[in-house]
Design a protein around this motif. Sequence first.
Motif, PDB file in Angstrom:
ATOM      1  N   LYS A 207       0.734  -1.330   0.063  1.00  0.00           N
ATOM      2  CA  LYS A 207       0.086   0.092   0.042  1.00  0.00           C
ATOM      3  C   LYS A 207       0.841   1.187   0.032  1.00  0.00           C
ATOM      4  O   LYS A 207       0.508   2.139  -0.701  1.00  0.00           O
ATOM      5  N   ARG A 208       1.987   1.256   0.789  1.00  0.00           N
ATOM      6  CA  ARG A 208       2.545   2.308   0.783  1.00  0.00           C
ATOM      7  C   ARG A 208       3.317   2.678  -0.498  1.00  0.00           C
ATOM      8  O   ARG A 208       3.545   3.982  -0.937  1.00  0.00           O
ATOM      9  N   VAL A 209       3.959   1.737  -1.140  1.00  0.00           N
ATOM     10  CA  VAL A 209       4.411   1.792  -2.327  1.00  0.00           C
ATOM     11  C   VAL A 209       3.515   2.232  -3.379  1.00  0.00           C
ATOM     12  O   VAL A 209       3.811   3.262  -4.238  1.00  0.00           O
ATOM     13  N   LEU A 210       2.356   1.761  -3.557  1.00  0.00           N
ATOM     14  CA  LEU A 210       1.126   2.053  -4.473  1.00  0.00           C
ATOM     15  C   LEU A 210       0.885   3.590  -4.404  1.00  0.00           C
ATOM     16  O   LEU A 210       1.028   4.310  -5.199  1.00  0.00           O
ATOM     17  N   TYR A 211       0.837   4.172  -2.981  1.00  0.00           N
ATOM     18  CA  TYR A 211       0.188   5.454  -2.806  1.00  0.00           C
ATOM     19  C   TYR A 211       1.357   6.397  -2.950  1.00  0.00           C
ATOM     20  O   TYR A 211       1.131   7.694  -3.531  1.00  0.00           O
ATOM     21  N   THR A 212       2.618   5.938  -2.809  1.00  0.00           N
ATOM     22  CA  THR A 212       3.582   6.931  -3.106  1.00  0.00           C
ATOM     23  C   THR A 212       4.031   6.960  -4.506  1.00  0.00           C
ATOM     24  O   THR A 212       4.218   8.040  -4.928  1.00  0.00           O
ATOM     25  N   LEU A 213       3.773   5.958  -5.189  1.00  0.00           N
ATOM     26  CA  LEU A 213       3.799   6.146  -6.698  1.00  0.00           C
ATOM     27  C   LEU A 213       2.635   7.043  -7.247  1.00  0.00           C
ATOM     28  O   LEU A 213       2.884   7.844  -8.065  1.00  0.00           O
ATOM     29  N   LEU A 214       1.392   7.001  -6.747  1.00  0.00           N
ATOM     30  CA  LEU A 214       0.320   7.800  -7.238  1.00  0.00           C
ATOM     31  C   LEU A 214       0.848   9.231  -6.761  1.00  0.00           C
ATOM     32  O   LEU A 214       0.402  10.229  -7.661  1.00  0.00           O
ATOM     33  N   SER A 215       1.212   9.396  -5.735  1.00  0.00           N
ATOM     34  CA  SER A 215       1.503  10.790  -5.202  1.00  0.00           C
ATOM     35  C   SER A 215       2.731  11.411  -6.103  1.00  0.00           C
ATOM     36  O   SER A 215       2.466  12.748  -6.546  1.00  0.00           O
ATOM     37  N   VAL A 216       3.751  10.769  -6.329  1.00  0.00           N
ATOM     38  CA  VAL A 216       4.926  11.280  -7.172  1.00  0.00           C
ATOM     39  C   VAL A 216       4.236  11.420  -8.444  1.00  0.00           C
ATOM     40  O   VAL A 216       4.550  12.615  -9.092  1.00  0.00           O
ATOM     41  N   GLN A 217       3.359  10.764  -9.220  1.00  0.00           N
ATOM     42  CA  GLN A 217       2.770  10.877 -10.428  1.00  0.00           C
ATOM     43  C   GLN A 217       1.920  12.362 -10.373  1.00  0.00           C
ATOM     44  O   GLN A 217       1.957  13.078 -11.630  1.00  0.00           O
ATOM     45  N   ALA A 218       1.259  12.410  -9.467  1.00  0.00           N
ATOM     46  CA  ALA A 218       0.554  13.631  -9.178  1.00  0.00           C
ATOM     47  C   ALA A 218       1.237  14.865  -9.341  1.00  0.00           C
ATOM     48  O   ALA A 218       0.986  15.802  -9.923  1.00  0.00           O
ATOM     49  N   VAL A 219       2.464  14.915  -8.545  1.00  0.00           N
ATOM     50  CA  VAL A 219       3.211  16.071  -8.431  1.00  0.00           C
ATOM     51  C   VAL A 219       3.913  16.475 -10.088  1.00  0.00           C
ATOM     52  O   VAL A 219       3.913  17.620 -10.365  1.00  0.00           O
ATOM     53  N   SER A 220       4.476  15.613 -10.528  1.00  0.00           N
ATOM     54  CA  SER A 220       4.715  15.478 -11.928  1.00  0.00           C
ATOM     55  C   SER A 220       3.910  16.184 -12.878  1.00  0.00           C
ATOM     56  O   SER A 220       4.247  16.965 -13.775  1.00  0.00           O
ATOM     57  N   LEU A 221       2.535  15.480 -12.845  1.00  0.00           N
ATOM     58  CA  LEU A 221       1.411  15.914 -13.660  1.00  0.00           C
ATOM     59  C   LEU A 221       1.256  17.307 -13.434  1.00  0.00           C
ATOM     60  O   LEU A 221       0.962  18.081 -14.313  1.00  0.00           O
ATOM     61  N   LEU A 222       1.229  17.983 -12.113  1.00  0.00           N
ATOM     62  CA  LEU A 222       1.011  19.321 -11.875  1.00  0.00           C
ATOM     63  C   LEU A 222       2.013  20.076 -12.673  1.00  0.00           C
ATOM     64  O   LEU A 222       1.429  21.302 -13.127  1.00  0.00           O
ATOM     65  N   GLY A 223       2.999  19.881 -12.656  1.00  0.00           N
ATOM     66  CA  GLY A 223       4.045  20.657 -13.410  1.00  0.00           C
ATOM     67  C   GLY A 223       3.575  20.482 -14.967  1.00  0.00           C
ATOM     68  O   GLY A 223       3.863  21.722 -15.693  1.00  0.00           O
ATOM     69  N   THR A 224       3.673  19.452 -15.352  1.00  0.00           N
ATOM     70  CA  THR A 224       3.308  19.557 -16.696  1.00  0.00           C
ATOM     71  C   THR A 224       2.073  20.285 -17.222  1.00  0.00           C
ATOM     72  O   THR A 224       2.013  20.820 -18.349  1.00  0.00           O
ATOM     73  N   ARG A 225       0.962  20.061 -16.372  1.00  0.00           N
ATOM     74  CA  ARG A 225      -0.301  20.674 -16.771  1.00  0.00           C
ATOM     75  C   ARG A 225       0.014  22.163 -16.887  1.00  0.00           C
ATOM     76  O   ARG A 225      -0.417  23.028 -17.471  1.00  0.00           O
ATOM     77  N   MET A 226       0.703  22.732 -15.900  1.00  0.00           N
ATOM     78  CA  MET A 226       1.091  24.131 -15.731  1.00  0.00           C
ATOM     79  C   MET A 226       1.637  24.843 -17.146  1.00  0.00           C
ATOM     80  O   MET A 226       1.517  25.682 -17.575  1.00  0.00           O
ATOM     81  N   THR A 227       2.717  23.872 -17.412  1.00  0.00           N
ATOM     82  CA  THR A 227       3.382  23.978 -18.752  1.00  0.00           C
ATOM     83  C   THR A 227       2.322  23.998 -19.757  1.00  0.00           C
ATOM     84  O   THR A 227       2.449  25.172 -20.763  1.00  0.00           O
ATOM     85  N   SER A 228       1.374  23.265 -19.965  1.00  0.00           N
ATOM     86  CA  SER A 228       0.656  23.101 -20.867  1.00  0.00           C
ATOM     87  C   SER A 228      -0.363  24.243 -20.984  1.00  0.00           C
ATOM     88  O   SER A 228      -0.633  24.863 -22.100  1.00  0.00           O
ATOM     89  N   VAL A 229      -1.040  24.568 -20.037  1.00  0.00           N
ATOM     90  CA  VAL A 229      -1.708  25.752 -19.784  1.00  0.00           C
ATOM     91  C   VAL A 229      -1.065  27.164 -20.199  1.00  0.00           C
ATOM     92  O   VAL A 229      -1.480  27.849 -21.082  1.00  0.00           O
ATOM     93  N   ALA A 230      -0.035  27.203 -19.678  1.00  0.00           N
ATOM     94  CA  ALA A 230       0.902  28.656 -20.301  1.00  0.00           C
ATOM     95  C   ALA A 230       1.210  28.501 -21.721  1.00  0.00           C
ATOM     96  O   ALA A 230       1.334  29.652 -22.160  1.00  0.00           O
ATOM     97  N   LEU A 231       1.634  27.260 -22.246  1.00  0.00           N
ATOM     98  CA  LEU A 231       2.027  27.400 -23.516  1.00  0.00           C
ATOM     99  C   LEU A 231       0.818  27.562 -24.583  1.00  0.00           C
ATOM    100  O   LEU A 231       0.942  28.391 -25.450  1.00  0.00           O
ATOM    101  N   GLY A 232      -0.355  27.148 -24.174  1.00  0.00           N
ATOM    102  CA  GLY A 232      -1.637  27.456 -25.002  1.00  0.00           C
ATOM    103  C   GLY A 232      -1.881  28.812 -24.875  1.00  0.00           C
ATOM    104  O   GLY A 232      -2.434  29.394 -26.069  1.00  0.00           O
ATOM    105  N   ILE A 233      -2.114  29.495 -23.714  1.00  0.00           N
ATOM    106  CA  ILE A 233      -2.052  30.918 -23.662  1.00  0.00           C
ATOM    107  C   ILE A 233      -1.157  31.594 -24.396  1.00  0.00           C
ATOM    108  O   ILE A 233      -1.576  32.791 -25.423  1.00  0.00           O
ATOM    109  N   TRP A 234       0.101  31.383 -24.454  1.00  0.00           N
ATOM    110  CA  TRP A 234       1.111  32.113 -25.043  1.00  0.00           C
ATOM    111  C   TRP A 234       1.031  31.926 -26.641  1.00  0.00           C
ATOM    112  O   TRP A 234       1.092  32.852 -27.219  1.00  0.00           O
ATOM    113  N   ILE A 235       0.970  30.692 -27.137  1.00  0.00           N
ATOM    114  CA  ILE A 235       0.581  30.540 -28.404  1.00  0.00           C
ATOM    115  C   ILE A 235      -0.456  31.252 -29.178  1.00  0.00           C
ATOM    116  O   ILE A 235      -0.173  31.850 -30.135  1.00  0.00           O
ATOM    117  N   TYR A 236      -1.740  31.260 -28.567  1.00  0.00           N
ATOM    118  CA  TYR A 236      -2.729  31.735 -28.827  1.00  0.00           C
ATOM    119  C   TYR A 236      -2.816  33.116 -28.901  1.00  0.00           C
ATOM    120  O   TYR A 236      -3.318  33.833 -29.892  1.00  0.00           O
TER     121      TYR A 236
END
Length: 430
Positions: free
Chosen positions: A7-36
Motif C-alpha cells: 500500500k505504501r509503495v502504491l500510494y507513493t507512486l500515485l503521489s509522485v505522478q500527481a506532482v509531476s503531472l501538476l508541473g506538466t499541466r502548468m506548462t501546457s496551460v501557459a503554452l496554450g495561452i502564449w501561443i494563442y
Amino acid sequence: MKNKNRKRVLYTLLSVQAVSLLGTRMTSVALGIWIYLKTGKAMDILLIPFFNELPSLLFGHVIGTFVDRQSRKQTIMCSDFAQAVCSLLLMLSIVTGRFSTKVLYSLVFFQGLFTAFQEPAADSAIAGLTEQEERRRVNSIKEITFPAAGVFAPVLAGALFLHIGIEGVIAVDLATFAFAAVIMSKLDMPKRMFLNDKAHKETSFIKALKEGMQFVRSHKPLLHLLIIMSVGNFLLNGPIEMVIPYLIERTGSTVQLSLALSVMSIATFASSTLLSCTGSRKKNTHLLAGAFSVSGTAMLFFGVAKNGHFLILTLFLMMLPLPVLNIVFKTLLQNNTPEAYQGRVFATAYQWAYGIAPVSFLVYGWLADHCFEKLSGYSEHGGFLTSMGIGKASGFGMFYIVSGFMIVILAFAVYKNTALKNIEASQEEV
C-alpha cells in the motif's frame, strides 16, 4: 511483499505522478495561452496535443512490447528523465530566441513518445500492487490527480506566467520532474515474476509483439471495448480542446474563460472522488453507457447555450462523466489481461483508444479554421445558425451539437452491445 508495504509503495507512486503531472499541466496551460496570444489560431493550440498524442497512435503496440521486457520502475524513471530533457530544451529555445513552432512540436512529440512508455508501465505496476476488487477504486484515486492538477495548474500557471514568464513556468515543471526522479529512485517496487521466466526472456521481440496483438484480436469483448473507446475519444477530444477559443468567441470574457476552465477540472475531480469512495457493485459496462449518455447530452446543450452561467453549467455536466470513462476502461483492461501481457495489451489499447486523439485534434482544428468561418457567415443572414448567435460562436456551436448527438448514439450502442456485456464475466477467468 507485505500488504502494508504494498500500500505504501502504491500510494507513493500515485503521489509522485500527481506532482509531476501538476508541473506538466502548468506548462501546457501557459503554452496554450502564449501561443494563442501570439497567433490567434485554434489550429496552433490543437497541434500541441496532436503531436503529444501522435507517438501513441504510431508506436503503441511496439512500445508495449518493450515495456513487458523491462523493469516497470526503470521504465517510469527513464521516461520522467527524458521528458525533463525535452522541457529543458524548450526553455533554452525560448531563452536564446530560437523558439519556433517546429521546435515546439518536435519536443512535444518526443515528450509524448516517452509518456507512451510511462503510462502502460505505471498502470501495469498498479495492477500488480492491487487486488481485482480494489482496482476501480485505485484507478479512481489516480484519475483524481488529473482534475486536481487542472484546478490548480491554471491558477498557478497564470500567476507565474505574469511574474516570471513562460520560461519560469517551464523551470517549475523541471523541478517537479526532479522531485519525481528522487522519490522513484528510492521506491522499492516489486519485480514482475515473469521477468525471471526463461521462456519469456528467450522469446524474440517480433514474436512477443505478435503475441500481444493476437491476444487483443482473439478476445472479442476486449476488441469491442477498444473500438467503442476509440470512437468516443475521437468525438470528445476535439470539442474539449476547442473550449478555449469557443468560450472566447461566445463570451468575450477572460474572467468567464478562467472560471470555465476551473469548472472543467472541478467536475472531473468530483466524479473521480465519488467513484473512489463507492464500491464496485455497479457494472462497469453500465457506467460506460451512462457516462457517454450524460456527456453527449450536455454537449448538445453546450452548443446552443448563450448565457455565461448556462455555458458553465452544461460544460460542468459535459466533463463530469469523463473520468468514469477512463476509470472503467483501465479497470476492465487490468481485470481481463494476464500479467505477462499487460505492457503490450495496455499500450495497444491506449494506441487505439487514446491514440485517436491526434486525428480528432487535426480534424476539429481544420474545421475550426475553415468550416467554422463559413458557418459564421451564414449566421448573419438568418436561419437556424442565427438563433445560436452571430459570428464564429455559431459555427462552433453547430459542431458541438453534431458531436453531442453522435455521442448519445454511441451510448445507446454500448448499452446494446452483447459482446461488451460478456467482458464482466470473462474477467473471472484471468
